[in-house]
Write a protein that holds these residues in place. Structure first.
Motif, PDB file in Angstrom:
ATOM      1  N   ARG A   1       0.822  -1.222   0.000  1.00 43.72           N
ATOM      2  CA  ARG A   1       0.000   0.000   0.000  1.00 43.72           C
ATOM      3  C   ARG A   1       0.844   1.255   0.000  1.00 43.72           C
ATOM      4  O   ARG A   1       0.496   2.249  -0.619  1.00 43.72           O
ATOM      5  CB  ARG A   1      -0.880   0.034   1.239  1.00 43.72           C
ATOM      6  CG  ARG A   1      -2.022  -0.885   1.201  1.00 43.72           C
ATOM      7  CD  ARG A   1      -2.766  -0.802   2.516  1.00 43.72           C
ATOM      8  NE  ARG A   1      -3.400   0.510   2.682  1.00 43.72           N
ATOM      9  CZ  ARG A   1      -3.858   0.947   3.846  1.00 43.72           C
ATOM     10  NH1 ARG A   1      -3.718   0.207   4.927  1.00 43.72           N
ATOM     11  NH2 ARG A   1      -4.441   2.115   3.935  1.00 43.72           N
TER      12      ARG A   1
ATOM     13  N   LYS B   1       1.614   2.816  -3.175  1.00 43.28           N
ATOM     14  CA  LYS B   1       0.540   3.565  -3.851  1.00 43.28           C
ATOM     15  C   LYS B   1       0.702   5.076  -3.674  1.00 43.28           C
ATOM     16  O   LYS B   1       0.170   5.849  -4.457  1.00 43.28           O
ATOM     17  CB  LYS B   1      -0.826   3.151  -3.307  1.00 43.28           C
ATOM     18  CG  LYS B   1      -1.392   1.900  -3.952  1.00 43.28           C
ATOM     19  CD  LYS B   1      -2.897   1.844  -3.770  1.00 43.28           C
ATOM     20  CE  LYS B   1      -3.476   0.666  -4.522  1.00 43.28           C
ATOM     21  NZ  LYS B   1      -4.919   0.698  -4.628  1.00 43.28           N
TER      22      LYS B   1
ATOM     23  N   GLU C   1      -0.187   6.400  -8.031  1.00 38.90           N
ATOM     24  CA  GLU C   1      -1.621   6.335  -7.786  1.00 38.90           C
ATOM     25  C   GLU C   1      -2.303   5.247  -8.590  1.00 38.90           C
ATOM     26  O   GLU C   1      -3.292   4.657  -8.156  1.00 38.90           O
ATOM     27  CB  GLU C   1      -2.244   7.682  -8.137  1.00 38.90           C
ATOM     28  CG  GLU C   1      -2.715   8.428  -6.902  1.00 38.90           C
ATOM     29  CD  GLU C   1      -3.179   9.808  -7.268  1.00 38.90           C
ATOM     30  OE1 GLU C   1      -4.056   9.897  -8.154  1.00 38.90           O
ATOM     31  OE2 GLU C   1      -2.652  10.784  -6.697  1.00 38.90           O
TER      32      GLU C   1
ATOM     33  N   ARG D   1      -2.316  -0.980  -8.825  1.00 37.48           N
ATOM     34  CA  ARG D   1      -3.428  -1.800  -8.367  1.00 37.48           C
ATOM     35  C   ARG D   1      -2.883  -2.959  -7.536  1.00 37.48           C
ATOM     36  O   ARG D   1      -1.842  -3.519  -7.894  1.00 37.48           O
ATOM     37  CB  ARG D   1      -4.149  -2.374  -9.588  1.00 37.48           C
ATOM     38  CG  ARG D   1      -5.574  -1.971  -9.726  1.00 37.48           C
ATOM     39  CD  ARG D   1      -6.110  -2.477 -11.063  1.00 37.48           C
ATOM     40  NE  ARG D   1      -6.062  -1.409 -12.031  1.00 37.48           N
ATOM     41  CZ  ARG D   1      -6.945  -0.422 -12.046  1.00 37.48           C
ATOM     42  NH1 ARG D   1      -7.929  -0.385 -11.194  1.00 37.48           N
ATOM     43  NH2 ARG D   1      -6.832   0.546 -12.935  1.00 37.48           N
TER      44      ARG D   1
ATOM     45  N   PRO E   1      -8.598  -0.431   2.997  1.00 33.62           N
ATOM     46  CA  PRO E   1      -9.478   0.408   2.176  1.00 33.62           C
ATOM     47  C   PRO E   1      -8.997   0.571   0.734  1.00 33.62           C
ATOM     48  O   PRO E   1      -9.817   0.742  -0.149  1.00 33.62           O
ATOM     49  CB  PRO E   1      -9.475   1.753   2.901  1.00 33.62           C
ATOM     50  CG  PRO E   1      -8.624   1.607   4.113  1.00 33.62           C
ATOM     51  CD  PRO E   1      -8.040   0.257   4.164  1.00 33.62           C
ATOM     52  N   ASP E   2      -7.686   0.515   0.501  1.00 33.78           N
ATOM     53  CA  ASP E   2      -7.277   0.700  -0.894  1.00 33.78           C
ATOM     54  C   ASP E   2      -6.812  -0.589  -1.557  1.00 33.78           C
ATOM     55  O   ASP E   2      -6.073  -0.564  -2.534  1.00 33.78           O
ATOM     56  CB  ASP E   2      -6.237   1.820  -1.042  1.00 33.78           C
ATOM     57  CG  ASP E   2      -5.125   1.707  -0.017  1.00 33.78           C
ATOM     58  OD1 ASP E   2      -5.129   0.699   0.717  1.00 33.78           O
ATOM     59  OD2 ASP E   2      -4.268   2.606   0.047  1.00 33.78           O
TER      60      ASP E   2
ATOM     61  N   ASP F   1      -7.531  -3.417  -4.107  1.00 36.33           N
ATOM     62  CA  ASP F   1      -8.391  -3.311  -5.288  1.00 36.33           C
ATOM     63  C   ASP F   1      -9.283  -4.520  -5.509  1.00 36.33           C
ATOM     64  O   ASP F   1     -10.406  -4.405  -5.943  1.00 36.33           O
ATOM     65  CB  ASP F   1      -7.522  -3.047  -6.525  1.00 36.33           C
ATOM     66  CG  ASP F   1      -6.850  -1.692  -6.425  1.00 36.33           C
ATOM     67  OD1 ASP F   1      -7.551  -0.691  -6.649  1.00 36.33           O
ATOM     68  OD2 ASP F   1      -5.662  -1.634  -6.058  1.00 36.33           O
TER      69      ASP F   1
ATOM     70  N   ARG G   1     -14.528  -2.463  -6.739  1.00 35.45           N
ATOM     71  CA  ARG G   1     -13.664  -3.246  -5.841  1.00 35.45           C
ATOM     72  C   ARG G   1     -14.218  -4.669  -5.874  1.00 35.45           C
ATOM     73  O   ARG G   1     -15.306  -4.946  -5.373  1.00 35.45           O
ATOM     74  CB  ARG G   1     -13.700  -2.701  -4.420  1.00 35.45           C
ATOM     75  CG  ARG G   1     -13.060  -1.342  -4.295  1.00 35.45           C
ATOM     76  CD  ARG G   1     -13.055  -0.911  -2.856  1.00 35.45           C
ATOM     77  NE  ARG G   1     -11.950  -1.516  -2.107  1.00 35.45           N
ATOM     78  CZ  ARG G   1     -11.974  -1.740  -0.805  1.00 35.45           C
ATOM     79  NH1 ARG G   1     -13.064  -1.483  -0.110  1.00 35.45           N
ATOM     80  NH2 ARG G   1     -10.938  -2.263  -0.189  1.00 35.45           N
TER      81      ARG G   1
END
Ligand code: SAH
Ligand code: F3S
Length: 448
Positions: free
Chosen positions: A65, A68, A72, A75, A95-96, A98, A121
């Protein structure tokens, strides 16, 4: 051009699943990369069989993560056995993240990626009835052997094991499909084929045609597969001791290209512990099988899995495991400290049965020491002989390559000026034995 990076933990099934995912991604125009910093897509193919699996996976995903922040568009996908188990929880916790793709949905990675690109998602877990299996879309370029799944999932209920939950119920592939895939791999140039399954020798022809008489089983599969032209080495993992029939022993004896090497997990040398593990055989039955196998096939090498510190394991139980290891003289032993797994029967055993951590640690060390001496002695016996070696790649020792003998020993040898190709057969003479491998010299290349 988008690039993907796959990190793979665990067993051969996961390795093959990673090859399958890589193949599908390449069909969509993505390229593999070995550099994490270059990746536009990172997949973690996780393993949940031992220790703090979920925790380890989440901490690795946490590291991803961070990447990221600078990228941005990166994935991240969570795959494999922990992903299968965690499912929606993983999307909630991270939360991020994918997407999540379970072991039963590997064939859908392409469409999952597509949906993810559209902003969804995606959660793909569970075991669909029909699973697409496009074996021509498997990326095997870096492999030295062709792996072929013949049976997926597991119907046994060993009380310590999480695999039936993470890989689902047993599903056998039809013989015709299996042979077709092996032929494709031989055509591609593989000399060695490895058949895969949690209980590989429990394979049966699914829904045999009416009136075909006896159902075809694993012995029949071996007898047919071993005759395929161009197949130099046929191996299979993992055999379940109780399911190893005399017909299978005869098949191993009959075909010289079936490797004289078997992985036959015993788990414990104590009948009391075996009963509590729900393994369905006794030490005596296991030893009987070993005797019959060795009588049938000269030079047969055996490896096994052992668990120490299973709840209720006494000092005497453990001593029986040591005795068994000394009796059988395995070529390799994979020994693990028991680790409680979610949703298994063994976690319901009384807390008073728990083996203290230090005791389990000591037992494991003792077992390693016992086995190292045996392995070294067995390897010493092989010094001065010549072997055909299937080249597996570069050795960690600079300037050396490595390979596997037919009996699955690792041999290193100084790389010639034009290095031997991965997946080719060379001839080596062994010069020196270590605990876990041998050192040799190249005698000839391009044999077989
Ligand atoms: N049928 C597969 C089993 C996969 S698990 C096979 O035989 O390969 C691989 C090995 O991990 C098992 O044989 C067992 O020795 C070990 N193992 C499985 N569950 C475990 C647990 N809860 N704690 C410690 N070791 C375990
Ligand atoms: Fe696990 Fe036993 Fe199956 S060890 S994979 S439940 S044979």
């Amino acid at each position: 051009m988008e690039r993907f990076y796959i990190e793979t933990w665990g067993c051969q099934m996961n390795e093959l699943d990673s090859q399958r995912m890589a193949g599908q991604l390449m069909q969509q125009g993505l390229l593999p990369t070995r550099a994490l910093e270059e990746a536009d897509l990172i997949l973690l193919n996780s393993c949940s069989v031992r220790e703090k699996a979920a925790q380890k996976a989440y901490s690795r995903l946490g590291e991803y993560r961070l990447l990221k922040r600078d990228r941005e568009s990166l994935r991240i996908g969570f795959c494999g056995c922990v992903a299968q188990q965690e499912g929606e929880e993983a999307l909630r916790r991270i939360p991020d993240l994918d997407f999540v793709v379970g072991t039963g949905r590997v064939g859908e990675i392409g469409s999952v990626l597509g949906r993810s690109r559209n902003g969804e998602r995606v959660l793909a877990v569970g075991f669909p009835e029909e699973r697409p299996y496009d074996f021509e879309a498997i990326s095997r370029d870096t492999a030295h052997k062709g792996m072929v799944t013949i049976i997926e999932g597991c119907n046994k209920r060993c009380t310590f094991c999480v695999v039936p939950n993470t890989r689902g119920p047993e599903r056998c592939r039809p013989l015709a499909d299996i042979l077709h895939e092996i032929e494709h791999l031989l055509d591609y140039g593989f000399l060695e084929i490895e058949l895969l399954g949690q209980t590989v020798n429990h394979w049966r022809e699914p829904a045999p045609p009416l009136g075909s008489g006896r159902d075809r089983d694993f012995a029949d599969l071996l007898n047919v597969a071993a005759l395929l032209p161009g197949l130099k080495r046929l191996r299979f993992v993992t055999s379940y001791p109780r399911d190893f029939t005399d017909r299978m022993i005869r098949a191993v004896a009959r075909h010289a290209n079936i490797s004289p090497y078997l992985h036959l997990p015993v788990q414990s040398g104590s009948n009391r512990v075996l009963r509590r593990m729900g393994r369905g055989y006794t030490v005596e039955e296991y030893l009987g099988l070993v005797d019959r196998l060795r009588a049938a096939r000269a030079g047969l090498a055996l490896s096994t899995d052992l668990i120490v510190g299973f709840p209720g394991e006494s000092e005497e139980d453990f001593q029986r495991t040591v005795d068994l290891v000394e009796t059988v003289r395995f070529a390799t032993v994979f020994a693990f400290k028991y680790s409680p797994r979610p949703n298994t029967a063994a976690i319901r055993l009384p807390a008073s049965d728990e083996v203290p951590r230090e005791v389990a640690d000591q037992r494991l060390q003792h077992l390693f020491k016992t086995q190292s001496a045996i392995q070294r002695a067995l390897n010493e016996e092989l010094v001065g002989s010549e072997f055909d070696l299937l080249v597996t790649g570069w050795s960690r020792r600079a300037g050396h390559q490595s390979g596997r003998t037919d009996c699955h020993r690792i041999v290193h040898f100084p790389a010639p000026e034009r290095p031997a190709e991965t997946g080719s057969l060379v001839r080596v003479r062994t010069l020196q034995a270590y605990d876990h491998s041998l050192m040799g010299e190249l005698v000839a290349r391009g044999v077989g």
